[in-house]
Design a protein around this motif. Structure first.
Motif, PDB file in Angstrom:
ATOM      1  N   GLU A 178       0.847  -1.187   0.000  1.00 41.58           N
ATOM      2  CA  GLU A 178       0.000   0.000   0.000  1.00 41.58           C
ATOM      3  C   GLU A 178       0.889   1.245   0.000  1.00 41.58           C
ATOM      4  N   THR A 179       0.451   2.290  -0.684  1.00 39.85           N
ATOM      5  CA  THR A 179       1.206   3.538  -0.739  1.00 39.85           C
ATOM      6  C   THR A 179       0.911   4.371   0.506  1.00 39.85           C
ATOM      7  N   THR A 180       1.900   4.498   1.379  1.00 41.81           N
ATOM      8  CA  THR A 180       1.748   5.325   2.570  1.00 41.81           C
ATOM      9  C   THR A 180       2.591   6.588   2.489  1.00 41.81           C
ATOM     10  N   ALA A 181       3.405   6.707   1.450  1.00 42.09           N
ATOM     11  CA  ALA A 181       4.260   7.878   1.281  1.00 42.09           C
ATOM     12  C   ALA A 181       4.681   7.966  -0.179  1.00 42.09           C
ATOM     13  N   GLY A 182       4.931   9.194  -0.627  1.00 44.36           N
ATOM     14  CA  GLY A 182       5.367   9.354  -2.006  1.00 44.36           C
ATOM     15  C   GLY A 182       4.219   9.378  -2.987  1.00 44.36           C
ATOM     16  N   PHE A 183       4.573   9.270  -4.269  1.00 42.90           N
ATOM     17  CA  PHE A 183       3.548   9.343  -5.316  1.00 42.90           C
ATOM     18  C   PHE A 183       3.583   8.128  -6.245  1.00 42.90           C
ATOM     19  N   PHE A 184       4.193   7.035  -5.775  1.00 46.49           N
ATOM     20  CA  PHE A 184       4.248   5.812  -6.567  1.00 46.49           C
ATOM     21  C   PHE A 184       3.239   4.795  -6.066  1.00 46.49           C
ATOM     22  N   THR A 185       2.792   3.948  -6.976  1.00 43.91           N
ATOM     23  CA  THR A 185       2.031   2.764  -6.614  1.00 43.91           C
ATOM     24  C   THR A 185       2.751   1.575  -7.254  1.00 43.91           C
ATOM     25  N   LEU A 186       2.859   0.473  -6.519  1.00 47.60           N
ATOM     26  CA  LEU A 186       3.591  -0.693  -7.017  1.00 47.60           C
ATOM     27  C   LEU A 186       2.666  -1.899  -7.032  1.00 47.60           C
ATOM     28  N   TRP A 187       2.685  -2.609  -8.172  1.00 45.07           N
ATOM     29  CA  TRP A 187       1.740  -3.705  -8.399  1.00 45.07           C
ATOM     30  C   TRP A 187       2.476  -4.965  -8.826  1.00 45.07           C
ATOM     31  N   ARG A 188       1.913  -6.091  -8.442  1.00 42.32           N
ATOM     32  CA  ARG A 188       2.440  -7.361  -8.937  1.00 42.32           C
ATOM     33  C   ARG A 188       2.071  -7.492 -10.417  1.00 42.32           C
ATOM     34  N   THR A 189       3.028  -7.845 -11.216  1.00 42.75           N
ATOM     35  CA  THR A 189       2.738  -8.040 -12.639  1.00 42.75           C
ATOM     36  C   THR A 189       1.852  -9.280 -12.800  1.00 42.75           C
ATOM     37  N   PRO A 190       0.762  -9.175 -13.549  1.00 42.58           N
ATOM     38  CA  PRO A 190      -0.121 -10.339 -13.710  1.00 42.58           C
ATOM     39  C   PRO A 190       0.531 -11.439 -14.540  1.00 42.58           C
ATOM     40  N   ASP A 191      -0.077 -12.620 -14.502  1.00 47.60           N
ATOM     41  CA  ASP A 191       0.411 -13.752 -15.304  1.00 47.60           C
ATOM     42  C   ASP A 191      -0.233 -13.769 -16.688  1.00 47.60           C
ATOM     43  N   PHE A 192      -1.394 -13.113 -16.789  1.00 52.04           N
ATOM     44  CA  PHE A 192      -2.095 -13.043 -18.070  1.00 52.04           C
ATOM     45  C   PHE A 192      -2.536 -11.605 -18.316  1.00 52.04           C
ATOM     46  N   ALA A 193      -2.485 -11.162 -19.566  1.00 48.49           N
ATOM     47  CA  ALA A 193      -3.007  -9.853 -19.977  1.00 48.49           C
ATOM     48  C   ALA A 193      -3.420  -9.955 -21.430  1.00 48.49           C
ATOM     49  N   TYR A 194      -4.545  -9.334 -21.764  1.00 48.85           N
ATOM     50  CA  TYR A 194      -5.091  -9.404 -23.131  1.00 48.85           C
ATOM     51  C   TYR A 194      -5.270 -10.860 -23.576  1.00 48.85           C
ATOM     52  N   GLY A 195      -5.519 -11.756 -22.619  1.00 53.26           N
ATOM     53  CA  GLY A 195      -5.706 -13.164 -22.952  1.00 53.26           C
ATOM     54  C   GLY A 195      -4.421 -13.906 -23.252  1.00 53.26           C
ATOM     55  N   ILE A 196      -3.283 -13.268 -23.034  1.00 49.03           N
ATOM     56  CA  ILE A 196      -1.979 -13.871 -23.359  1.00 49.03           C
ATOM     57  C   ILE A 196      -1.311 -14.360 -22.081  1.00 49.03           C
ATOM     58  N   ASP A 197      -0.724 -15.558 -22.148  1.00 42.44           N
ATOM     59  CA  ASP A 197       0.041 -16.108 -21.028  1.00 42.44           C
ATOM     60  C   ASP A 197       1.405 -15.416 -21.023  1.00 42.44           C
ATOM     61  N   VAL A 241       1.340  -3.226 -22.678  1.00 45.53           N
ATOM     62  CA  VAL A 241       0.320  -2.252 -22.297  1.00 45.53           C
ATOM     63  C   VAL A 241       0.608  -0.892 -22.941  1.00 45.53           C
ATOM     64  N   ILE A 242       1.886  -0.552 -23.086  1.00 42.64           N
ATOM     65  CA  ILE A 242       2.226   0.702 -23.779  1.00 42.64           C
ATOM     66  C   ILE A 242       1.812   0.630 -25.242  1.00 42.64           C
ATOM     67  N   GLU A 243       2.149  -0.467 -25.904  1.00 44.02           N
ATOM     68  CA  GLU A 243       1.856  -0.609 -27.329  1.00 44.02           C
ATOM     69  C   GLU A 243       0.359  -0.602 -27.612  1.00 44.02           C
ATOM     70  N   ARG A 244      -0.426  -1.258 -26.758  1.00 45.71           N
ATOM     71  CA  ARG A 244      -1.853  -1.430 -27.031  1.00 45.71           C
ATOM     72  C   ARG A 244      -2.718  -0.336 -26.424  1.00 45.71           C
ATOM     73  N   ALA A 245      -2.291   0.201 -25.280  1.00 47.23           N
ATOM     74  CA  ALA A 245      -3.154   1.145 -24.556  1.00 47.23           C
ATOM     75  C   ALA A 245      -2.513   2.507 -24.350  1.00 47.23           C
ATOM     76  N   LEU A 254      -7.934   0.558 -19.648  1.00 50.60           N
ATOM     77  CA  LEU A 254      -7.630  -0.306 -18.516  1.00 50.60           C
ATOM     78  C   LEU A 254      -8.475  -1.581 -18.555  1.00 50.60           C
ATOM     79  N   LYS A 255      -9.747  -1.447 -18.914  1.00 51.78           N
ATOM     80  CA  LYS A 255     -10.636  -2.608 -18.941  1.00 51.78           C
ATOM     81  C   LYS A 255     -10.189  -3.643 -19.961  1.00 51.78           C
ATOM     82  N   GLU A 256      -9.523  -3.168 -21.032  1.00 50.76           N
ATOM     83  CA  GLU A 256      -9.130  -4.086 -22.099  1.00 50.76           C
ATOM     84  C   GLU A 256      -7.926  -4.959 -21.724  1.00 50.76           C
ATOM     85  N   ILE A 257      -7.204  -4.588 -20.679  1.00 46.56           N
ATOM     86  CA  ILE A 257      -6.003  -5.358 -20.298  1.00 46.56           C
ATOM     87  C   ILE A 257      -6.388  -6.731 -19.747  1.00 46.56           C
ATOM     88  N   GLN A 258      -7.459  -6.785 -18.955  1.00 53.46           N
ATOM     89  CA  GLN A 258      -7.944  -8.028 -18.355  1.00 53.46           C
ATOM     90  C   GLN A 258      -6.832  -8.792 -17.628  1.00 53.46           C
TER      91      GLN A 258
END
Length: 435
Positions: free
Chosen positions: A342-361, A381-385, A427-431
């Motif tokens: 959780e972000t308690t300081a600063g302006f960054f948010t850090l997330w676990r990279t998913p195992d699947f996106a756009y239906g791709i393993d 995600v940069i290329e598509r969104a 964002l919704k398209e990333i799935q």
């Protein structure tokens, strides 16, 4: 007589192109997306303020630049103009270090430059560098790791951060890393609190445990405290508040106006800590840089003399980032991304990279392409969104893979209706999904 073509010596790069800075790569990906799409990227990668200093700061800067004081227009070196150090440390940490004979401070032209000098300030050049060891966290904005290994050719021991405990400074993991490296007494432990990319602070308990460990093994401890003032109430305790009460500790904390006043161009900060460590650092910096711009030091010293105004400026800036985070964090959670902390300081948010996106393993695709999963996800995600983050990979585990992370910052106006419309749709398209 003309030199023949055969006589001209060949020229080549002296530094491999593989040494490209992570953020240089991000800039390239942004340019490629904008050229191909014709749209501006939704840039959540920027780790620098998108704002500029408030008028009160700008007016002071202009005033002192026009003063006919010689000391404001020559090399600052380690001169503490107009009690800049005392005032800045007090404003940022609540500590009056002048009350402690074992403490000292010095102005610095930015934290990054100071960080690169720390191994030398710990005497690396006076011993066999193969026996010199620096401990630092991963994932991290790894300036100290690059300097200690690639540039200074000494040893870095990774102290891993883990989402299992919200990216806390877990002393057991530090001890395990030292045992695995067969090192009892590293020369330097360097941490970033509040963190980058893991935007959580440190507690008094965490500092006390680490301080007692460092004292017992005579290890120098340094905290990069660039995001100190961007903490929610109770979200972070500065190292200085705790370390001041331990005269046997060799330590330093690095502070800067860059993030606290949206003024990275000022290249201005302070290093406060144990007297002997600061004096060692001053010896090295004297042959490296000539101090900050003195007129800027005087301007901020003037500002810090008005603690009420200074606190209001810092509180207003924190409020801006908190409102932005209040939009971004729920939006990312709503589509299924999992926070690493959780972000308690600063302006960054850090997330676990998913195992699947756009239906791709992503695990399979990363093996096919030969690039880390975090980087693959970010590129995709940069290329598509057009949503731009910064990818990080943690230290390698027993399976030869490191934990994969994506950092999204709020150093852009995420509250703009145009931004939100594009962002929420894309964002919704990333799935994103996790195994």
């Amino acid at each position: 007589m003309k030199t023949s073509e055969a006589q001209v010596p060949s020229r080549s790069r002296r530094i491999p192109a593989s040494g490209i800075n992570l953020f240089q790569l991000i800039y390239i990906l942004i340019r490629e997306y904008e050229a191909q799409s014709g749209q501006k990227a939704l840039n959540l990668s920027l780790g620098n303020p998108d704002l500029i200093p408030v008028d009160e700061v700008l007016n002071l800067r202009a005033f002192y630049q026009k003063q006919h004081r010689y000391e404001l227009h020559t090399y600052a070196e380690d001169n503490n103009i107009d009690q800049f150090c005392e005032r800045m440390v007090r404003v940022f940490t609540g500590v009056d270090y002048t009350r402690y004979s074992h403490l000292k401070a010095v102005p610095i032209p930015g934290i990054k430059t100071a960080s690169s000098l720390l191994p030398l300030a710990c005497g690396m050049h006076l011993k066999d560098r193969k026996t010199f060891h620096v401990v630092s966290n991963l994932p991290a904005y790894d300036v100290i790791g690059t300097w200690s290994t690639s540039y200074l050719a000494t040893n870095r021991i990774v102290w891993p951060l883990s989402p299992e405990d919200g990216m806390a400074l877990n002393l057991d993991r530090l001890k395990a890393s030292l045992t695995a490296a067969n090192v009892q007494n590293p020369d330097l432990i360097f941490v970033i609190r509040p963190g980058n990319p893991a935007s959580r602070g440190a507690s008094e308990k965490e500092w006390r445990e680490l301080i007692e460990f460092c004292i017992s093994r005579k290890i120098r401890l340094v905290n990069d405290g660039a995001y100190t003032t961007l903490s929610v109430p109770g979200g972070h305790v500065p190292l200085s508040q705790v370390a001041k009460d331990f005269p046997d500790l060799e330590w330093a904390e690095l502070l800067s106006v860059s993030k606290s006043f949206s003024d990275p161009g000022a290249r201005l900060g302070v290093m406060v800590g144990s007297k002997e460590f600061i004096e060692d650092f001053i010896l090295i910096k004297g042959n490296t840089e000539s101090g900050p711009v003195p007129s800027l030091m005087a301007a901020y010293a003037d500002l810090f003399s008005n603690q009420e105004l200074t606190q209001k400026i810092m509180d207003d800036l924190l409020d801006i980032y908190q409102k932005r985070l209040a939009f971004l964090v729920p939006a990312l959670k709503d589509v299924g991304l999992r926070p690493a902390c959780e972000t308690t300081a600063g302006f960054f948010t850090l997330w676990r990279t998913p195992d699947f996106a756009y239906g791709i393993d992503l695990r399979e695709e990363s093996k096919k392409r030969g690039i880390p999963r975090a980087e693959l996800y970010n590129r995709m995600v940069i290329e598509r969104a057009g949503i731009v983050g910064v990818h990080f990979t943690g230290p390698l585990g027993p399976n030869g893979e490191g934990d994969a992370y994506i950092r999204y910052a709020v150093c852009t106006d995420v509250l703009s209706p145009d931004f939100q419309a594009r962002f929420l749709k894309a964002l919704k398209e990333i799935q994103p999904k996790y195994a």
